[in-house]
Design a protein around this motif. Structure first.
Motif, PDB file in Angstrom:
ATOM      1  N   PHE A   1      57.852  37.533  38.687  1.00  0.00           N
ATOM      2  CA  PHE A   1      56.922  37.162  37.846  1.00  0.00           C
ATOM      3  C   PHE A   1      55.525  37.049  38.773  1.00  0.00           C
ATOM      4  CE2 PHE A   1      53.418  34.481  36.384  1.00  0.00           C
ATOM      5  CZ  PHE A   1      53.007  35.235  35.323  1.00  0.00           C
ATOM      6  N   GLY A   2      54.671  37.607  38.659  1.00  0.00           N
ATOM      7  CA  GLY A   2      53.498  37.367  39.434  1.00  0.00           C
ATOM      8  C   GLY A   2      52.121  37.973  38.826  1.00  0.00           C
ATOM      9  N   ALA A   3      50.968  37.966  39.768  1.00  0.00           N
ATOM     10  CA  ALA A   3      49.802  38.239  39.297  1.00  0.00           C
ATOM     11  C   ALA A   3      48.967  38.641  40.255  1.00  0.00           C
ATOM     12  CB  ALA A   3      49.151  36.982  38.557  1.00  0.00           C
ATOM     13  N   ARG A   4      47.607  39.227  39.910  1.00  0.00           N
ATOM     14  CA  ARG A   4      46.777  39.929  40.787  1.00  0.00           C
ATOM     15  C   ARG A   4      45.372  39.329  39.986  1.00  0.00           C
ATOM     16  NH1 ARG A   4      42.126  43.436  41.308  1.00  0.00           N
ATOM     17  NH2 ARG A   4      42.001  44.290  43.261  1.00  0.00           N
ATOM     18  N   TRP A   5      44.364  38.745  41.119  1.00  0.00           N
ATOM     19  CA  TRP A   5      43.116  38.472  40.695  1.00  0.00           C
ATOM     20  C   TRP A   5      42.327  39.085  41.483  1.00  0.00           C
ATOM     21  CZ3 TRP A   5      47.536  35.450  41.989  1.00  0.00           C
ATOM     22  CH2 TRP A   5      48.029  34.671  41.163  1.00  0.00           C
ATOM     23  N   ARG A   6      41.189  39.738  41.136  1.00  0.00           N
ATOM     24  CA  ARG A   6      39.712  39.752  41.776  1.00  0.00           C
ATOM     25  C   ARG A   6      38.861  38.791  41.341  1.00  0.00           C
ATOM     26  NH1 ARG A   6      36.007  44.912  43.507  1.00  0.00           N
ATOM     27  NH2 ARG A   6      37.900  44.774  45.229  1.00  0.00           N
ATOM     28  N   LEU A   7      38.514  37.908  42.325  1.00  0.00           N
ATOM     29  CA  LEU A   7      37.563  36.855  42.277  1.00  0.00           C
ATOM     30  C   LEU A   7      36.408  37.027  43.076  1.00  0.00           C
ATOM     31  CD1 LEU A   7      40.592  34.068  42.783  1.00  0.00           C
ATOM     32  CD2 LEU A   7      39.498  34.601  40.535  1.00  0.00           C
ATOM     33  N   GLU A   8      35.126  37.030  42.333  1.00  0.00           N
ATOM     34  CA  GLU A   8      33.850  37.351  42.927  1.00  0.00           C
ATOM     35  C   GLU A   8      33.064  36.027  43.238  1.00  0.00           C
ATOM     36  OE1 GLU A   8      31.896  40.552  41.693  1.00  0.00           O
ATOM     37  OE2 GLU A   8      33.494  42.042  41.784  1.00  0.00           O
TER      38      GLU A   8
ATOM     39  N   HIS B   1      22.928  34.816  42.908  1.00  0.00           N
ATOM     40  CA  HIS B   1      23.159  35.582  43.989  1.00  0.00           C
ATOM     41  C   HIS B   1      22.963  36.902  43.486  1.00  0.00           C
ATOM     42  CE1 HIS B   1      25.562  31.860  44.189  1.00  0.00           C
ATOM     43  NE2 HIS B   1      25.214  31.799  45.400  1.00  0.00           N
ATOM     44  N   PRO B   2      21.770  37.544  44.110  1.00  0.00           N
ATOM     45  CA  PRO B   2      21.476  38.759  43.542  1.00  0.00           C
ATOM     46  C   PRO B   2      22.403  39.814  44.067  1.00  0.00           C
ATOM     47  CG  PRO B   2      19.647  37.843  44.634  1.00  0.00           C
ATOM     48  CD  PRO B   2      20.751  36.891  45.083  1.00  0.00           C
ATOM     49  N   GLU B   3      23.309  39.586  45.317  1.00  0.00           N
ATOM     50  CA  GLU B   3      24.088  40.575  45.701  1.00  0.00           C
ATOM     51  C   GLU B   3      25.501  39.858  45.832  1.00  0.00           C
ATOM     52  OE1 GLU B   3      22.941  42.580  48.882  1.00  0.00           O
ATOM     53  OE2 GLU B   3      21.388  43.773  48.082  1.00  0.00           O
ATOM     54  N   THR B   4      26.824  40.567  45.489  1.00  0.00           N
ATOM     55  CA  THR B   4      27.842  39.838  45.989  1.00  0.00           C
ATOM     56  C   THR B   4      28.032  39.871  47.258  1.00  0.00           C
ATOM     57  OG1 THR B   4      28.834  40.207  43.864  1.00  0.00           O
ATOM     58  CG2 THR B   4      30.194  39.780  45.086  1.00  0.00           C
ATOM     59  N   SER B   5      28.053  38.848  47.967  1.00  0.00           N
ATOM     60  CA  SER B   5      28.286  38.563  49.476  1.00  0.00           C
ATOM     61  C   SER B   5      29.771  38.639  49.831  1.00  0.00           C
ATOM     62  CB  SER B   5      27.374  37.378  50.229  1.00  0.00           C
ATOM     63  OG  SER B   5      28.013  36.373  49.702  1.00  0.00           O
ATOM     64  N   TYR B   6      30.598  38.043  48.972  1.00  0.00           N
ATOM     65  CA  TYR B   6      32.053  37.759  49.105  1.00  0.00           C
ATOM     66  C   TYR B   6      33.006  38.056  47.848  1.00  0.00           C
ATOM     67  CZ  TYR B   6      31.688  33.026  47.245  1.00  0.00           C
ATOM     68  OH  TYR B   6      31.537  32.118  46.669  1.00  0.00           O
ATOM     69  N   LEU B   7      34.158  38.223  48.002  1.00  0.00           N
ATOM     70  CA  LEU B   7      34.984  38.334  46.935  1.00  0.00           C
ATOM     71  C   LEU B   7      36.573  38.227  47.590  1.00  0.00           C
ATOM     72  CD1 LEU B   7      36.776  41.089  46.822  1.00  0.00           C
ATOM     73  CD2 LEU B   7      34.530  42.133  45.821  1.00  0.00           C
ATOM     74  N   TYR B   8      37.164  37.895  46.468  1.00  0.00           N
ATOM     75  CA  TYR B   8      38.782  37.832  46.850  1.00  0.00           C
ATOM     76  C   TYR B   8      39.730  38.733  46.031  1.00  0.00           C
ATOM     77  CZ  TYR B   8      37.494  33.242  48.986  1.00  0.00           C
ATOM     78  OH  TYR B   8      37.037  32.560  49.844  1.00  0.00           O
ATOM     79  N   ASP B   9      40.583  39.411  46.668  1.00  0.00           N
ATOM     80  CA  ASP B   9      41.340  40.366  46.052  1.00  0.00           C
ATOM     81  C   ASP B   9      42.862  39.838  46.550  1.00  0.00           C
ATOM     82  OD1 ASP B   9      40.225  42.337  44.149  1.00  0.00           O
ATOM     83  OD2 ASP B   9      39.964  43.330  46.106  1.00  0.00           O
ATOM     84  N   VAL B  10      43.546  39.033  45.501  1.00  0.00           N
ATOM     85  CA  VAL B  10      44.708  38.205  46.003  1.00  0.00           C
ATOM     86  C   VAL B  10      45.838  38.880  44.820  1.00  0.00           C
ATOM     87  CG1 VAL B  10      43.625  36.476  47.439  1.00  0.00           C
ATOM     88  CG2 VAL B  10      44.114  36.266  44.955  1.00  0.00           C
ATOM     89  N   ALA B  11      46.911  38.526  45.462  1.00  0.00           N
ATOM     90  CA  ALA B  11      48.035  38.842  44.519  1.00  0.00           C
ATOM     91  C   ALA B  11      49.355  38.209  45.137  1.00  0.00           C
ATOM     92  CB  ALA B  11      48.560  40.265  44.586  1.00  0.00           C
ATOM     93  N   HIS B  12      50.003  37.513  43.910  1.00  0.00           N
ATOM     94  CA  HIS B  12      51.243  36.606  44.546  1.00  0.00           C
ATOM     95  C   HIS B  12      52.378  36.713  43.232  1.00  0.00           C
ATOM     96  CE1 HIS B  12      53.452  33.548  46.700  1.00  0.00           C
ATOM     97  NE2 HIS B  12      53.519  32.956  45.381  1.00  0.00           N
ATOM     98  N   HIS B  13      53.713  36.879  43.756  1.00  0.00           N
ATOM     99  CA  HIS B  13      54.630  37.019  43.066  1.00  0.00           C
ATOM    100  C   HIS B  13      55.801  35.779  43.273  1.00  0.00           C
ATOM    101  CE1 HIS B  13      52.668  40.965  42.612  1.00  0.00           C
ATOM    102  NE2 HIS B  13      53.406  41.063  41.563  1.00  0.00           N
ATOM    103  N   TRP B  14      56.406  35.368  42.176  1.00  0.00           N
ATOM    104  CA  TRP B  14      57.357  34.490  42.401  1.00  0.00           C
ATOM    105  C   TRP B  14      58.712  34.987  42.067  1.00  0.00           C
ATOM    106  CZ3 TRP B  14      52.920  33.431  40.119  1.00  0.00           C
ATOM    107  CH2 TRP B  14      51.895  32.476  40.710  1.00  0.00           C
ATOM    108  N   ALA B  15      59.987  34.872  42.885  1.00  0.00           N
ATOM    109  CA  ALA B  15      61.123  35.531  42.599  1.00  0.00           C
ATOM    110  C   ALA B  15      62.042  34.548  42.054  1.00  0.00           C
ATOM    111  CB  ALA B  15      61.766  35.778  44.028  1.00  0.00           C
ATOM    112  N   GLY B  16      62.912  34.935  40.973  1.00  0.00           N
ATOM    113  CA  GLY B  16      64.179  34.311  40.315  1.00  0.00           C
ATOM    114  C   GLY B  16      63.417  33.764  38.951  1.00  0.00           C
ATOM    115  N   ALA B  17      62.325  33.307  38.864  1.00  0.00           N
ATOM    116  CA  ALA B  17      61.721  32.376  37.757  1.00  0.00           C
ATOM    117  C   ALA B  17      60.197  32.249  37.573  1.00  0.00           C
ATOM    118  CB  ALA B  17      62.395  31.047  37.717  1.00  0.00           C
ATOM    119  N   VAL B  18      59.571  32.104  36.601  1.00  0.00           N
ATOM    120  CA  VAL B  18      58.365  31.659  36.323  1.00  0.00           C
ATOM    121  C   VAL B  18      58.478  30.129  36.636  1.00  0.00           C
ATOM    122  CG1 VAL B  18      56.245  31.399  34.853  1.00  0.00           C
ATOM    123  CG2 VAL B  18      57.895  33.366  34.354  1.00  0.00           C
ATOM    124  N   PRO B  19      57.564  29.584  37.473  1.00  0.00           N
ATOM    125  CA  PRO B  19      57.431  28.598  38.250  1.00  0.00           C
ATOM    126  C   PRO B  19      56.812  27.554  37.316  1.00  0.00           C
ATOM    127  CG  PRO B  19      55.876  29.665  39.460  1.00  0.00           C
ATOM    128  CD  PRO B  19      56.627  30.475  38.420  1.00  0.00           C
TER     129      PRO B  19
END
Length: 811
Positions: free
Chosen positions: A341-348, A483-501
């Motif tokens: 199970f896992g997820a991906r996030w774009r956070l600005e 913030h007139p322009e987006t100066s940073y963002l995060y593209d992150v993804a993570h998965h957990w093996a075996g179970a949803v924690p």
């Protein structure tokens, strides 16, 4: 099934006048056509009689079972001349569990003789996959009178049949001469033990939850839609079952917020009737907690379960109306197969934050104005306007204030924004009256930029009601940070093996993430679209996100993921990574889009190949200086011509950055591909015209795979600023290379430079530099642009020459 039929010379592969293709989509029209021929020969025959004739007269295909290929291969001539017919099918049926001991099923088979003499038939069972004694006939011989019928009974004894096994065969009728006169398909199936699995789904408030449940076990997969009651009962084989539902639930920011839940269970042993409850009250928020303040703009959840020969996966991509994702912990890790199970996030970086009276309103969707609200912190008096029309706003003191209005069925947000801007407002806050987050602007991703006259932010119904209630009791001053322009963002993804924690949170540190310095270098400002996604188990799924066509940004991405990255200017160009990539932690990476030097460049998903007698020639014409493959799909301002020659003979041409040429001789011959591009009405000042000619040799490939063509590619390295300009003495490096899977050694490279749009040329002295050849510019003071002529050759005689007019500018 392979169908032999006439071959079009315009399609990929094959040679000659006929070809083989496989599948029911090919078989169905051929059988229908055969039936039409028989009907034409016997206009008095019914459809059933035609079917009997077709099945009885087929040419046998003993290497296949009837489940695989029916009775055999149709024979139109034999069917049209047949005089004896048999019942086409006498299926004994699929018997549900539980079955009664000693159960038998009888089916009648009728033989019809339309001839003028009786026919004696010998009947035999041909059922190699059936257990001995499963099928029996009431008679092994029958005589069919002239113009009459005769019948036999086929009996299936289900005690002989193992469960979960479908068997099939035929009753074959032959005459005294040994000729087959009729065929009848037979078969039987027997269900194994079944138990009831009752599914109950509840939302985060304990109410029934509707949605689609995915169910999987070794060798089986199914899905069921839970109705509004949130309950369904399925009759399933005894096995260890896993499953999940993805459905809307209450979100993180109040009763009217909207979240997406993935509620799952694993390894439920269905050895007896069981009930599984998927309860979102036990779900935990799936979140990424990153080092800087950021708000979610793109979300995704993934789930995978595999055991033995089975693999089942799902992905859900909530849109902007969702504020959160939720998942139910599954307990201990699986011990059989894999679960992930896992997820991906774009956070600005938030475009806007709003606070009043110690409360922050952080669930905003924002459309920046053009020009945007200036950067920094602002103190704005807020005023609630019940009538958000131009007349209503004109009656209230809104100049230099933040105006709060409710969403209206009669006045859209754009109209409200124009009225607020005309009245002098600095900010428009629109309160949603429905569930979830409200889009602040009616603008499709691929539509042209639609400027807003004032910055617009939308609040959910719960947060908005609180703010409106406060304003109705008295004035309030908002602390607004822009913030007139987006100066940073995060593209992150993570998965957990075996179970949803128990806590599905991902908390990366800056040291664990990769820094990517991104710059968009289009020749003019506007709206770009970016598609960046991690590659999870072969899936590359994400949403396209808007970005400014000019601007810089610092991205932080998961260093342990593989990424795909594309960028687009709608109606102008699309730029694509050549291959899946990774970004290392601890070492900044650089990505630039849309800048010079743009020119034809193959690679990635645009690789020229030869298959049999056909050349497939993608010729994307606008690869950028960031190392991307670039095309101008749907750009009707520019002019492209792609032409293939064999020697001096023109074989074919096209104008869509792609060419396909079939019917080529099998022997190895020299070819030339010429790609000519002209910006024409496309106002980009750089690479105004390009002409690239590839010389290569090619012969027919084998049928097992295509062969990549040995077409040399040219890349350029020069330090260019955000306006597309280099210094007048800048080093210039040219790299000539082969496409993947092509072997060979690049030999001589030449470079000529022009500072007067090609009126005069200077041959450059080159020195080896890494994997390329380096020279330096020597631009006159009055020169504004650099044009290039480059050639390269490999030891096999393959060549490339490239002419770029105004490749880049000078400063």
């Amino acid at each position: 099934m392979d169908i032999l039929a006439a071959r079009s010379h315009l399609v990929r592969g094959g040679s000659g006048d006929y070809t083989l293709m496989s599948g029911t989509s090919m078989a169905t029209p051929h059988v229908a056509g055969t039936a039409a021929l028989v009907a034409a020969a016997h206009p008095d025959w019914t459809g059933q009689r035609i079917k009997e004739a077709l099945v009885s007269t087929v040419k046998a295909t003993p290497e296949y079972t009837p489940y695989q290929a029916g009775a055999g291969r149709v024979d139109a001539v034999a069917a049209a001349h047949a005089t004896v017919f048999a019942t086409p099918s006498a299926y004994s049926g699929f018997q549900a569990w539980p079955q009664q001991p000693g159960m038998t099923v009888d089916r009648t088979v009728t033989y019809t003789n339309v001839g003028s003499a009786p026919v004696a038939l010998k009947l035999t069972l041909d059922a190699a996959t059936a257990p001995a004694g499963l099928f029996s006939l009431s008679a092994d011989r029958v005589t069919v009178p002239a113009g009459g019928t005769a019948t036999v009974t086929v009996t299936a004894g289900y005690d002989k049949l193992p469960v979960e096994k479908q068997v099939s065969g035929m009753i074959v009728a032959t005459d005294d001469a040994g000729a087959v006169r009729g065929r009848t398909l037979i078969g039987a199936g027997k269900e194994g033990q079944r138990q009831n699995l009752t599914l109950v789904a509840k939302d985060r408030d304990g109410k029934p939850l509707a949605g689609k449940v995915i169910l999987t076990t070794d060798g089986l997969f199914t899905a069921v839609d839970l109705p509004e009651s949130g309950t369904a009962t399925l009759r399933l084989p005894v096995a260890s079952w896993s499953g999940w539902i993805s459905a809307d639930v209450r979100g993180a920011n109040g009763p009217h917020a909207k979240g997406m839940a993935m509620l799952s269970f694993v390894d439920v042993n269905l050895d007896r009737d069981r009930t599984v409850t998927l309860d979102a009250r036990a779900a935990r928020q799936v979140r990424a907690q990153v080092p800087q303040e950021a708000t979610a703009t793109s979300l995704r959840m993934d789930i995978h379960r595999s055991t033995g020969a089975s693999l089942t996966e799902s992905q859900v991509l909530p849109d902007d109306s969702y504020d959160s994702m939720w998942a139910s912990p599954t307990g201990s890790a699986v011990t059989d197969g894999e679960f992930e199970f896992g997820a991906r996030w774009r956070l600005e970086q938030p475009a806007l934050t709003v606070a009043v009276g110690g409360r922050s309103y952080d669930d905003l969707l924002v459309k920046r104005a053009t020009p945007a609200l200036p950067a920094g912190r602002h103190q704005l008096d807020a005023v609630y306007v019940a009538d958000a029309s131009a007349t209503g706003l004109a009656r209230r003191p809104v100049r230099d204030r933040a105006v709060v209005v409710r969403r209206s069925d009669t006045v859209d947000i754009a109209t409200q924004a124009r009225a607020a801007a005309a009245a002098g407002a600095k900010l428009l806050l629109v309160v949603n009256d429905g569930v979830g987050r409200l889009q602040p602007w009616d603008e499709a991703p691929w539509s042209p930029e639609s400027p807003a006259p004032v910055t617009v932010a939308t609040l959910t119904a719960d947060e908005g009601d609180q703010l409106v209630g406060a304003l109705e009791h008295g004035p309030a001053r908002l602390t607004v940070e822009s913030h007139p322009e987006t100066s940073y963002l995060y593209d992150v993804a993570h998965h957990w093996a075996g179970a949803v924690p128990a806590d599905p949170s991902y908390r990366p540190t800056t040291r664990q993430l990769a820094r990517v310095d991104v710059e968009f270098r289009n020749y003019r400002q506007g709206k770009a679209l970016e598609f960046r996604t991690d590659v999870w188990r072969g899936w590359a799924s994400s949403n396209q996100e808007p970005a400014p066509a000019q601007g810089r940004r610092t991205d932080w991405v998961s260093a342990d993921q593989r990424w795909l990255d594309d960028a687009f200017i709608a109606g102008e160009t699309g730029q694509h990574l050549q291959a899946v990539t990774t970004y290392p932690a601890g070492k900044p990476s650089t990505v630039t889009w849309f800048g010079p030097i743009q020119r034809p460049r193959m690679g990635g998903g645009y690789v020229p190949v030869r298959y049999l007698d056909t050349l497939y020639l993608p010729a994307p014409g606008w690869g950028d200086g960031g190392g991307h493959i670039g095309e101008a799909y749907a750009n009707f301002d520019m002019v492209n011509r792609t032409t293939l020659y064999q020697g001096d003979q023109e074989l074919n041409w096209g104008n869509a950055e792609y060419l396909q040429v079939s019917g080529l001789p099998a022997r190895r011959l020299p070819y030339r591909l010429v790609v000519e591009n002209d910006r024409a009405a496309w106002t980009n000042p750089y690479s105004r015209q390009t002409r690239t000619e590839w010389g290569f040799s090619s012969a027919a490939s084998g049928a097992e795979s295509a062969a990549v063509l040995p077409m040399i590619q040219l890349d350029y390295q020069v330090a260019i600023d955000s306006a597309g300009r280099a210094s007048r003495r800048a080093p210039l490096t040219v790299v000539a290379s082969h496409l993947p899977d092509v072997t060979g050694t690049i030999g001589a490279v030449t470079v000529e430079v022009s500072y007067d749009d090609g009126k005069t040329w200077q041959k450059q002295r080159l020195t080896r530099h890494g994997d390329g050849w380096r020279t330096s510019l020597a631009a006159p003071a009055k020169a504004g642009f650099v044009s290039l002529r480059t050639t390269a050759r490999d030891t096999a005689g393959n060549t490339v020459s490239q002419h770029i007019t105004r490749a880049f500018g000078l400063r």
